[in-house]
Write an enzyme that holds these catalytic residues in place. Structure first.
Site, mmCIF file in Angstrom:
data_model
loop_
_atom_site.group_PDB
_atom_site.id
_atom_site.type_symbol
_atom_site.label_atom_id
_atom_site.label_comp_id
_atom_site.label_asym_id
_atom_site.label_seq_id
_atom_site.Cartn_x
_atom_site.Cartn_y
_atom_site.Cartn_z
ATOM 1 N N HIS A 58 -3.024 -5.165 1.789
ATOM 2 C CA HIS A 58 -2.356 -5.513 3.125
ATOM 3 C C HIS A 58 -2.326 -7.282 3.634
ATOM 4 C CE1 HIS A 58 -2.076 -1.260 4.090
ATOM 5 N NE2 HIS A 58 -3.239 -1.236 3.667
ATOM 6 N N GLU A 63 -0.314 -8.347 5.663
ATOM 7 C CA GLU A 63 -0.121 -8.448 6.864
ATOM 8 C C GLU A 63 -1.494 -8.426 7.786
ATOM 9 O OE1 GLU A 63 0.190 -5.926 5.002
ATOM 10 O OE2 GLU A 63 -0.174 -4.118 6.014
ATOM 11 N N CYS A 87 0.825 -1.299 0.068
ATOM 12 C CA CYS A 87 0.038 -0.023 -0.115
ATOM 13 C C CYS A 87 0.961 1.279 -0.017
ATOM 14 C CB CYS A 87 -1.039 -0.025 1.123
ATOM 15 S SG CYS A 87 -2.327 0.907 1.017
HETATM 16 N N1 GLN Z 1 -3.500 6.202 1.161
HETATM 17 C C1 GLN Z 1 -2.243 5.961 1.805
HETATM 18 C C2 GLN Z 1 -1.252 6.751 1.045
HETATM 19 O O1 GLN Z 1 -1.341 7.204 0.011
HETATM 20 C C3 GLN Z 1 -2.050 4.486 1.733
HETATM 21 C C4 GLN Z 1 -2.992 3.775 2.392
HETATM 22 C C5 GLN Z 1 -2.329 2.637 3.207
HETATM 23 O O2 GLN Z 1 -1.097 2.273 3.090
HETATM 24 N N2 GLN Z 1 -3.158 1.719 3.625
HETATM 25 O O3 GLN Z 1 -0.078 6.728 1.306
#
Ligand code: GLN
Length: 189
Positions: free
Chosen positions: A171, A173, A80
């Site tokens: 994710h 994790e 992410c």
């Molecule tokens: N929206 C976040 C970003 O732009 C990422 C979100 C996340 O890691 N769950 O950094």
């Protein structure tokens, strides 16, 4: 011997990655300073807020050593926000990026209606679908020729690999399934 895998521990869901790496057969350790990179066979960049993680990495003098280590062959996995940090570009705005994965990502790509969702995802290399949790997730808007797409939602790549660099918009994790961390641990060393 279990491979030593670091988790960048400046902000984000660090503890969950440490546990998932342990379950996947690695020896996890936290990384906060450039010195912590010594002896690692892999590094995980967690989810969180990519702008915050990037700024803290710059402030702690970790940004350039981290980029150099990954560019020099250290296996890396970003989830992410971590995927965003690995990228060469974002579709909007300006923020520190490591530029070690040849993709341009769109942040918060799934929009307000779909801020968070879960889906059983087909992932290349896994026999059965992976229950994937997406939280304000990015998608890959543009991928270079050398980038393998391992999973998509709609037409949008959400998991990619380029050589020793792996990234997912979701994710793993946060669920109890260690298969994707295992896949990464196999990429180390
Ligand atoms: N929206 C976040 C970003 O732009 C990422 C979100 C996340 O890691 N769950 O950094």
């Amino acid at each position: 011997m279990r491979p030593k895998v670091g988790v960048l521990a400046l902000q984000g869901d660090v503890r969950e990655h440490l546990a998932a790496l342990e379950a996947a057969g690695a020896e996890p350790r936290t990384v906060r300073h450039a010195d912590d990179l010594a002896g690692l066979e892999g590094i995980v960049i967690p989810g969180g807020e990519s702008t915050t993680i990037g700024k803290l990495a710059v402030r702690f003098g970790l940004f350039d050593p981290l980029r150099a280590a990954i560019a020099g062959g250290l296996a890396a996995y970003g989830t992410c926000a971590g995927m965003i940090l690995l990228a060469v570009g974002v579709t909007e705005g300006d923020q520190p990026l490591l530029g070690v994965l040849d993709v341009v990502v769109r942040r918060n790509a799934f929009g307000r209606q779909n801020e968070s969702f879960e889906v059983d995802l087909d992932v290349d290399g896994l026999d059965t679908p992976f229950h994937a949790v997406f939280i304000r997730a990015p998608w890959v808007a543009k991928a270079g020729e050398d980038v393998e797409v391992l999973a998509t939602v709609g037409d949008h790549p959400v998991m990619v690999r380029q050589g020793h660099v792996l990234a997912s918009a979701f994710h793993p994790e946060l669920t109890d399934d260690p298969r994707i961390h295992r896949l990464f641990v196999e990429m180390t060393g």
